[in-house]
Design a protein around this motif. Structure first.
Motif, PDB file in Angstrom:
ATOM      1  N   SER A  34       0.806  -0.336  -0.031  1.00  0.00           N
ATOM      2  CA  SER A  34      -0.021  -0.245  -0.339  1.00  0.00           C
ATOM      3  C   SER A  34       1.279   1.609  -0.130  1.00  0.00           C
ATOM      4  N   GLN A  35       0.821   2.324  -0.579  1.00  0.00           N
ATOM      5  CA  GLN A  35       1.281   3.234  -0.847  1.00  0.00           C
ATOM      6  C   GLN A  35      -0.019   5.049  -0.634  1.00  0.00           C
ATOM      7  N   GLY A  41       0.290  12.628  -8.162  1.00  0.00           N
ATOM      8  CA  GLY A  41       0.466  11.069  -7.480  1.00  0.00           C
ATOM      9  C   GLY A  41       2.062  10.790  -7.511  1.00  0.00           C
ATOM     10  N   ALA A  42       2.441  12.083  -6.711  1.00  0.00           N
ATOM     11  CA  ALA A  42       3.898  11.863  -6.039  1.00  0.00           C
ATOM     12  C   ALA A  42       3.616  10.499  -4.853  1.00  0.00           C
ATOM     13  N   LEU A  43       4.298  10.108  -4.814  1.00  0.00           N
ATOM     14  CA  LEU A  43       4.991   9.090  -3.563  1.00  0.00           C
ATOM     15  C   LEU A  43       4.803   9.549  -2.692  1.00  0.00           C
ATOM     16  N   LEU A  44       4.346   9.769  -1.046  1.00  0.00           N
ATOM     17  CA  LEU A  44       4.650  10.083   0.267  1.00  0.00           C
ATOM     18  C   LEU A  44       4.912   9.643   1.080  1.00  0.00           C
ATOM     19  N   ALA A  45       4.564   7.790   0.938  1.00  0.00           N
ATOM     20  CA  ALA A  45       4.511   6.577   1.917  1.00  0.00           C
ATOM     21  C   ALA A  45       4.446   5.004   1.426  1.00  0.00           C
ATOM     22  N   THR A  66       4.093  11.053   9.536  1.00  0.00           N
ATOM     23  CA  THR A  66       3.032  11.142   8.746  1.00  0.00           C
ATOM     24  C   THR A  66       3.375  13.454   8.344  1.00  0.00           C
ATOM     25  N   SER A  67       4.484  13.853   9.127  1.00  0.00           N
ATOM     26  CA  SER A  67       4.948  14.870   8.935  1.00  0.00           C
ATOM     27  C   SER A  67       5.377  15.545   7.891  1.00  0.00           C
ATOM     28  N   LYS A  75      -4.315  10.447  -1.553  1.00  0.00           N
ATOM     29  CA  LYS A  75      -5.123   8.793  -1.852  1.00  0.00           C
ATOM     30  C   LYS A  75      -4.232   7.461  -1.606  1.00  0.00           C
ATOM     31  N   ILE A  76      -5.290   6.704  -1.519  1.00  0.00           N
ATOM     32  CA  ILE A  76      -4.551   5.653  -0.646  1.00  0.00           C
ATOM     33  C   ILE A  76      -5.491   4.057  -1.451  1.00  0.00           C
ATOM     34  N   ASP A  77      -4.753   3.316  -1.954  1.00  0.00           N
ATOM     35  CA  ASP A  77      -5.387   1.749  -2.057  1.00  0.00           C
ATOM     36  C   ASP A  77      -5.239   0.862  -1.721  1.00  0.00           C
TER      37      ASP A  77
END
Length: 107
Positions: A34-35, A41-45, A66-67, A75-77
């Motif tokens: 999961s991301q 669309g930039a990856l945060l985590a 999450t700072s 968005k998440i899936d």
């Protein structure tokens, strides 16, 4: 789903998938990833994914930090990969990131 920026993201819930047109009842042998991504669309985590149950499917998703997540909607899936290598993604969900009011006081 709402989250205060800087707090730990920790969410648990069911996952569902179909394979060959039939619902998957047992996720033994399946992988999960999961991301979290920004609206562009930039990856945060990359989240830490733990199976809570494989029959029925339930996972725990964790991001300790999450700072740096932007305020607003992200968005998440969950991407599920079958033992045969088939990829199935869950529906995309929205997390609304807000500013935390209470701050940790430095010693």
């Amino acid at each position: 789903m709402d989250l205060k920026r800087g707090t730990t993201f920790d969410f648990s819930g069911p996952v569902e998938a179909t394979e060959g047109g039939l619902p998957v009842a047992d996720f033994t042998g399946w992988e999960a990833a999961s991301q979290v991504r920004s609206p562009n669309g930039a990856l945060l985590a990359d989240l830490i994914v733990t199976w809570l149950s494989r029959a029925p499917g339930a996972v725990r998703l964790v991001a300790p930090d999450t700072s740096t997540w932007p305020l607003g909607a992200v968005k998440i899936d969950v991407l599920l990969t079958s033992p045969d290598g088939d990829d199935v993604a869950t529906d995309t969900q929205t997390i609304v990131v807000g500013e935390a009011v209470t701050q940790r006081i430095a010693p």
